[in-house]
Write a protein that holds these residues in place. Structure first.
Motif, PDB file in Angstrom:
ATOM      1  N   UNK A 126      12.337  -7.934  -8.356  1.00 52.43           N
ATOM      2  CA  UNK A 126      10.961  -7.499  -8.606  1.00 52.43           C
ATOM      3  C   UNK A 126      10.217  -7.256  -7.295  1.00 52.43           C
ATOM      4  N   UNK A 127       9.753  -6.005  -7.120  1.00 50.72           N
ATOM      5  CA  UNK A 127       8.929  -5.626  -5.964  1.00 50.72           C
ATOM      6  C   UNK A 127       9.662  -5.782  -4.641  1.00 50.72           C
ATOM      7  N   UNK A 128      10.989  -5.770  -4.698  1.00 53.24           N
ATOM      8  CA  UNK A 128      11.773  -5.843  -3.483  1.00 53.24           C
ATOM      9  C   UNK A 128      12.191  -4.466  -2.995  1.00 53.24           C
ATOM     10  N   UNK A 129      13.387  -4.380  -2.458  1.00 53.12           N
ATOM     11  CA  UNK A 129      13.845  -3.118  -1.875  1.00 53.12           C
ATOM     12  C   UNK A 129      13.989  -2.017  -2.927  1.00 53.12           C
ATOM     13  N   UNK A 130      14.469  -2.384  -4.124  1.00 56.06           N
ATOM     14  CA  UNK A 130      14.704  -1.377  -5.162  1.00 56.06           C
ATOM     15  C   UNK A 130      13.419  -0.662  -5.556  1.00 56.06           C
ATOM     16  N   UNK A 131      12.432  -1.422  -6.011  1.00 55.09           N
ATOM     17  CA  UNK A 131      11.202  -0.789  -6.484  1.00 55.09           C
ATOM     18  C   UNK A 131      10.398  -0.178  -5.344  1.00 55.09           C
ATOM     19  N   UNK A 132      10.480  -0.769  -4.161  1.00 55.31           N
ATOM     20  CA  UNK A 132       9.779  -0.169  -3.024  1.00 55.31           C
ATOM     21  C   UNK A 132      10.384   1.187  -2.684  1.00 55.31           C
ATOM     22  N   UNK A 133      11.707   1.285  -2.722  1.00 59.68           N
ATOM     23  CA  UNK A 133      12.354   2.578  -2.475  1.00 59.68           C
ATOM     24  C   UNK A 133      11.974   3.599  -3.541  1.00 59.68           C
ATOM     25  N   UNK A 134      11.970   3.178  -4.805  1.00 60.99           N
ATOM     26  CA  UNK A 134      11.600   4.095  -5.890  1.00 60.99           C
ATOM     27  C   UNK A 134      10.199   4.639  -5.688  1.00 60.99           C
ATOM     28  N   UNK A 135       9.260   3.769  -5.338  1.00 62.90           N
ATOM     29  CA  UNK A 135       7.878   4.228  -5.147  1.00 62.90           C
ATOM     30  C   UNK A 135       7.718   5.055  -3.876  1.00 62.90           C
ATOM     31  N   UNK A 136       8.494   4.757  -2.843  1.00 63.95           N
ATOM     32  CA  UNK A 136       8.449   5.601  -1.639  1.00 63.95           C
ATOM     33  C   UNK A 136       8.914   7.012  -1.955  1.00 63.95           C
ATOM     34  N   UNK A 137       9.819   7.133  -2.919  1.00 66.93           N
ATOM     35  CA  UNK A 137      10.262   8.456  -3.365  1.00 66.93           C
ATOM     36  C   UNK A 137       9.253   9.112  -4.298  1.00 66.93           C
ATOM     37  N   UNK A 138       8.748   8.344  -5.257  1.00 69.49           N
ATOM     38  CA  UNK A 138       7.893   8.920  -6.305  1.00 69.49           C
ATOM     39  C   UNK A 138       6.432   9.053  -5.888  1.00 69.49           C
ATOM     40  N   UNK A 139       5.874   7.985  -5.311  1.00 63.98           N
ATOM     41  CA  UNK A 139       4.450   7.970  -4.975  1.00 63.98           C
ATOM     42  C   UNK A 139       4.216   7.239  -3.654  1.00 63.98           C
ATOM     43  N   UNK A 140       4.662   7.817  -2.549  1.00 63.86           N
ATOM     44  CA  UNK A 140       4.504   7.133  -1.272  1.00 63.86           C
ATOM     45  C   UNK A 140       3.048   6.833  -0.919  1.00 63.86           C
ATOM     46  N   UNK A 141       2.130   7.615  -1.501  1.00 67.08           N
ATOM     47  CA  UNK A 141       0.714   7.393  -1.229  1.00 67.08           C
ATOM     48  C   UNK A 141       0.211   6.068  -1.792  1.00 67.08           C
ATOM     49  N   UNK A 142       0.959   5.465  -2.714  1.00 63.58           N
ATOM     50  CA  UNK A 142       0.535   4.215  -3.340  1.00 63.58           C
ATOM     51  C   UNK A 142       1.202   2.985  -2.744  1.00 63.58           C
ATOM     52  N   UNK A 143       2.097   3.184  -1.773  1.00 66.61           N
ATOM     53  CA  UNK A 143       2.830   2.060  -1.183  1.00 66.61           C
ATOM     54  C   UNK A 143       2.115   1.575   0.079  1.00 66.61           C
ATOM     55  N   UNK A 144       1.806   0.292   0.124  1.00 68.63           N
ATOM     56  CA  UNK A 144       1.151  -0.305   1.294  1.00 68.63           C
ATOM     57  C   UNK A 144       2.211  -1.013   2.130  1.00 68.63           C
ATOM     58  N   UNK A 145       2.987  -0.242   2.878  1.00 64.60           N
ATOM     59  CA  UNK A 145       4.098  -0.827   3.622  1.00 64.60           C
ATOM     60  C   UNK A 145       3.642  -1.852   4.647  1.00 64.60           C
ATOM     61  N   UNK A 146       2.423  -1.705   5.151  1.00 61.71           N
ATOM     62  CA  UNK A 146       1.936  -2.663   6.142  1.00 61.71           C
ATOM     63  C   UNK A 146       1.694  -4.041   5.533  1.00 61.71           C
TER      64      UNK A 146
END
Length: 247
Positions: free
Chosen positions: A147-167
């Motif tokens: 949950x909310x690890x590498x898998x879902x972070x990668x999916x969101x970086x592909x689908x909606x990078x504008x919504x990912x707060x990588x910092x």
């Protein structure tokens, strides 16, 4: 995608095909750590459904609006989580499919949240017993973390990078699922992870997200290709398969 996906909500009733299959994405609104949006599961489920239907490129397969609320009691200790609980989601899915089946030939649910599994499986079993042509497919990929690890972070970086707060991305509980499950069942995600993450988002990438999405789409296409109702093998899906600890 090889074609386009017809969205049910965009059509007028005379435009509906005489024999339709309707694909219904099922997600949730729940915490996904400090770096992913609350609607992560709904976004993934909808994207998988849309891409699967687009790959078929047929006028008789439609994508319904996403069911955006799910059974997320295991996340209820975190602000922003909105959960229906399993019994309500079960009833909602049963009534949705019953209504759809008054005019649709077949319904396929695409589930994007592991906490929904009891409701989805139970609803599909009940509906099959009632004689409905209904099946379900998970948004699952080999090697996916919880949950909310590498898998879902990668999916969101592909689908909606504008919504990912990588910092704000940080590791949470990284122990094997078998070790975490007893504590999760007893006290929810907060019992094992202060930030709500089960896994480590480090190394996530849009490229990995694209590959994960393609694998998930393939699983849905396999279910859509089946001639009769199916209950696919249980697999990790955003994937906390944890009994609800709050309803």
């Amino acid at each position: 995608m090889t074609g386009r996906a017809l969205r049910l909500a965009d059509l007028t009733w005379p435009e509906l095909p005489p024999s339709a299959t309707v694909v219904v994405p099922v997600g949730s609104l729940e915490q996904h750590g400090p770096h992913l949006p609350l609607e992560t599961d709904a976004l993934v489920a909808e994207a998988v459904a849309v891409r699967a239907v687009a790959a078929l490129d047929r006028d008789d397969v439609l994508v319904a609006p996403v069911v955006a609320y799910g059974a997320s009691g295991e996340h209820q200790h975190f602000a922003g989580t909105v959960s229906t609980g399993t019994p309500v989601l079960h009833l909602l899915l049963v009534e949705l499919v019953r209504s759809l089946r008054t005019w649709a030939t077949r319904v396929v649910l695409v589930n994007g949240h592991g906490g929904n599994l009891d409701a989805v499986r139970g609803a599909v079993a009940q509906l099959v017993d009632e004689g409905h042509d209904v099946a379900w497919a998970p948004c699952a990929a080999a090697g996916a973390d919880l949950h909310a690890g590498r898998t879902e972070t990668s999916l969101l970086l592909h689908l909606r990078p504008d919504l990912v707060r990588l910092d704000h991305a940080a590791a949470g509980a990284t122990a094997p699922a078998a070790e975490l499950m007893p504590l999760l069942r007893a006290g929810g995600v907060v019992a094992v992870s202060a930030n709500g993450v089960l896994g480590d988002p480090a190394g996530a990438s849009a490229e990995e997200g694209r590959a994960l999405l393609e694998e998930m789409v393939g699983r849905v296409l396999a279910v859509l290709a089946l001639p009769s109702p199916a209950d696919p093998v249980r697999a990790p899906v955003d994937p906390v398969e944890t009994p609800q600890v709050a309803r």
